[in-house]
Structure formats: C-alpha cells, structure tokens
Design a protein around this motif. Structure first.
Motif, PDB file in Angstrom:
ATOM      1  N   ILE A   1      30.121  86.071  44.120  1.00  0.00           N
ATOM      2  CA  ILE A   1      29.112  85.117  43.657  1.00  0.00           C
ATOM      3  C   ILE A   1      29.063  85.157  42.134  1.00  0.00           C
ATOM      4  O   ILE A   1      28.802  86.213  41.543  1.00  0.00           O
ATOM      5  CB  ILE A   1      27.728  85.465  44.236  1.00  0.00           C
ATOM      6  N   GLU A   2      29.315  84.025  41.501  1.00  0.00           N
ATOM      7  CA  GLU A   2      29.307  83.964  40.036  1.00  0.00           C
ATOM      8  C   GLU A   2      27.885  84.092  39.494  1.00  0.00           C
ATOM      9  O   GLU A   2      26.929  83.603  40.089  1.00  0.00           O
ATOM     10  CB  GLU A   2      29.922  82.650  39.568  1.00  0.00           C
ATOM     11  N   SER A   3      27.765  84.726  38.349  1.00  0.00           N
ATOM     12  CA  SER A   3      26.462  84.908  37.707  1.00  0.00           C
ATOM     13  C   SER A   3      26.136  83.704  36.834  1.00  0.00           C
ATOM     14  O   SER A   3      26.886  83.374  35.904  1.00  0.00           O
ATOM     15  CB  SER A   3      26.468  86.181  36.867  1.00  0.00           C
TER      16      SER A   3
ATOM     17  N   LYS B   1      17.778  90.107  38.603  1.00  0.00           N
ATOM     18  CA  LYS B   1      17.236  89.336  39.723  1.00  0.00           C
ATOM     19  C   LYS B   1      18.366  88.665  40.498  1.00  0.00           C
ATOM     20  O   LYS B   1      18.347  88.616  41.731  1.00  0.00           O
ATOM     21  CB  LYS B   1      16.248  88.289  39.196  1.00  0.00           C
ATOM     22  N   GLU B   2      19.323  88.120  39.741  1.00  0.00           N
ATOM     23  CA  GLU B   2      20.487  87.530  40.401  1.00  0.00           C
ATOM     24  C   GLU B   2      21.216  88.571  41.255  1.00  0.00           C
ATOM     25  O   GLU B   2      21.669  88.290  42.376  1.00  0.00           O
ATOM     26  CB  GLU B   2      21.466  86.980  39.355  1.00  0.00           C
TER      27      GLU B   2
ATOM     28  N   ALA C   1      21.916  88.362  45.186  1.00  0.00           N
ATOM     29  CA  ALA C   1      23.298  88.399  45.654  1.00  0.00           C
ATOM     30  C   ALA C   1      23.497  89.539  46.664  1.00  0.00           C
ATOM     31  O   ALA C   1      24.257  89.399  47.637  1.00  0.00           O
ATOM     32  CB  ALA C   1      24.256  88.568  44.472  1.00  0.00           C
ATOM     33  N   PHE C   2      22.817  90.649  46.435  1.00  0.00           N
ATOM     34  CA  PHE C   2      22.930  91.784  47.348  1.00  0.00           C
ATOM     35  C   PHE C   2      22.362  91.434  48.718  1.00  0.00           C
ATOM     36  O   PHE C   2      22.937  91.766  49.757  1.00  0.00           O
ATOM     37  CB  PHE C   2      22.214  92.989  46.747  1.00  0.00           C
ATOM     38  N   GLU C   3      21.234  90.747  48.739  1.00  0.00           N
ATOM     39  CA  GLU C   3      20.639  90.320  50.001  1.00  0.00           C
ATOM     40  C   GLU C   3      21.573  89.372  50.749  1.00  0.00           C
ATOM     41  O   GLU C   3      21.740  89.470  51.972  1.00  0.00           O
ATOM     42  CB  GLU C   3      19.290  89.650  49.746  1.00  0.00           C
ATOM     43  N   MET C   4      22.214  88.469  50.005  1.00  0.00           N
ATOM     44  CA  MET C   4      23.155  87.540  50.624  1.00  0.00           C
ATOM     45  C   MET C   4      24.362  88.287  51.184  1.00  0.00           C
ATOM     46  O   MET C   4      24.860  87.969  52.274  1.00  0.00           O
ATOM     47  CB  MET C   4      23.607  86.489  49.599  1.00  0.00           C
ATOM     48  N   ALA C   5      24.829  89.276  50.445  1.00  0.00           N
ATOM     49  CA  ALA C   5      25.981  90.065  50.904  1.00  0.00           C
ATOM     50  C   ALA C   5      25.644  90.845  52.164  1.00  0.00           C
ATOM     51  O   ALA C   5      26.471  90.968  53.076  1.00  0.00           O
ATOM     52  CB  ALA C   5      26.440  91.011  49.794  1.00  0.00           C
TER      53      ALA C   5
END
Length: 251
Positions: free
Chosen positions: A37-39, A93-94, A98-102
C-alpha cells in the motif's frame, strides 16, 4: 498506538514509501505477504522516487522464514532501501490503517486451532477435524507414515538376518614378504610371483604368515626345525603330529 496482529508471528516490511507486512504460520513458518500500500504522505512530501518495476500490488503466500531474504530483493516495499524513521503523525496513522487492512487480508490464509490456540496455514490445517495437524494429524498421512516406518523396520530386520558372505575364516598373507606390496588373494604374489603359502609352526601346527618370527598360537620360534623324526622308528612326521605315523610312538 501499539499495533497488535491476530497472530504475534509477523514481520513489518514497511518503508517511508509504503506499507507491507508478512504473517507466518506458527507451525511451519511459511509466510503470507500482504499487498503493498503506497503512502499518501510520502507521495505528497517527496514523490514516489521512482519505485522499482517489481513493486507487488497483490498479496502472496511464499516459503518459510529462510526464504525472507529472497523476498526482499523481489517483492513489494522491501525493494526500497529507505526505511522509515521519525515518521510524521500522518504517516503513523496511515501505517496503522494499512496494518489493519493487512490483517484482514492475511486472516483468510490462516486458521486458529481451538485446541492449541496457534495460527496455521492451509497446509497445516486438518479441515475434517477443524484443528491443526499437530493436534489432529490427517489419518491418511499417519497411515502412510506408519507403513513407511514398518517397511524400514522390516528391511533392517531382513538385513540383520541376511548372510552376505560365505567363506572360511582363515589367515591370509596380505603383504608380500618379498616385495612388500599387497599380495592379492591367490597363492602367489600378484606383483612379484613369490609364494604366499603360510608357514606351519613345528610345535603346534598353527598356520602363520610368512615373515613372522614366532608362532601366533604358541609362541614357538618359527625358525625351529620343522622336521618331526620319530625317536623309535626314525620316521619323519609332519609338524604338529602328536603320535608317529609309523609306530604310534608319542612324539
């Protein structure tokens, strides 16, 4: 905020340019790498800095922990050399999002065993029993393994009882007393042709290799006379003979 995965067995592969995580099977350590996921924060501040063509946009399941070094050269954000440091609150925060999505992406590739509470991949999951194969081994695999173990035991038992050599245990001259080279298995040396016949002890009749000074059975000198003349009738008897062949007199 401290990030907590559905399994503690994971690795953060994120960089300033984006986010990616690898989750590992608790049993075999095979790993699932989440999508890159790009920042947005990095894009706004510095640009993408020409991300390599190899950036992976899809999650992937790969080999065990020993293969992690290879992934770094091939996939996702791992190809970026610039690791995040002193990241901004926006980036943090990003990172958490992203961790939750992963986590949600990786959960579909793991199962939690209700018996031992570990997270395992499909290969280590017994779908019939609803447990990991450590707690509920697959029947067909255990049967095959038991058969293989029994076969190995049978082979070893057969080998232990097998007669692999048939012959007489006898002394042989292994080194030629004349040339000093390996003599072979015949009656004459393979190199010089000298006789390899064993010498007979004049006292006990034991066979001794050529060049031996004393009998290996009784210690008698091999240089002693080999003749065995009877004191009564004068008949010559073979070395080691206890009674005269002509008159029966004890020798």
């Amino acid at each position: 905020m401290t990030m907590q995965s559905f399994t503690r067995n994971y690795e953060d592969n994120s960089t300033e340019a984006g986010f990616q995580f690898t989750f590992y099977c608790d049993r075999c350590s095979d790993g699932f790498k989440s999508s890159f996921i790009e920042s947005e924060t990095y894009k706004k501040g510095k640009g993408l800095r020409a991300l390599s063509q190899g950036v992976g946009m899809l999650g992937s399941f790969a080999g065990g922990r020993l293969g992690n070094a290879g992934w770094a050269a091939e996939r996702g954000g791992d190809i970026l050399s610039e690791k995040f440091s002193n990241a901004s609150p926006e980036w943090q925060k990003e990172h958490e999002r992203a961790f939750e999505m992963a986590i949600n992406e990786a959960k579909g590739h793991f199962h939690r065993c209700p018996a031992c509470q570990t997270y395992v991949c499909d290969a280590d999951w017994n779908e019939d029993e609803g447990m990991c194969i450590s707690c509920a081994p697959r029947q067909e695999i255990e049967v095959a393994k038991a058969r293989a173990d029994a076969m190995q035991r049978n082979i070893r038992e057969k080998a232990d009882n097998a007669t692999v050599w048939q012959g007489e245990l006898e002394s042989k001259t292994t080194i030629c007393p004349s040339c000093g080279k390996p003599a072979g298995t015949g009656k004459f040396c393979n190199n010089c042709g000298s006789s390899l016949e064993l010498n007979t002890c004049s006292k006990c009749g034991a066979k001794n290799a050529q060049g031996v000074s004393f009998c290996n059975n009784c210690g008698n000198s091999m240089a002693a006379p080999v003749g065995g003349a009877c004191s009564a009738c004068g008949m010559e008897n073979a070395p080691g003979t206890k009674f005269c062949g002509g008159c029966g007199t004890a020798l």
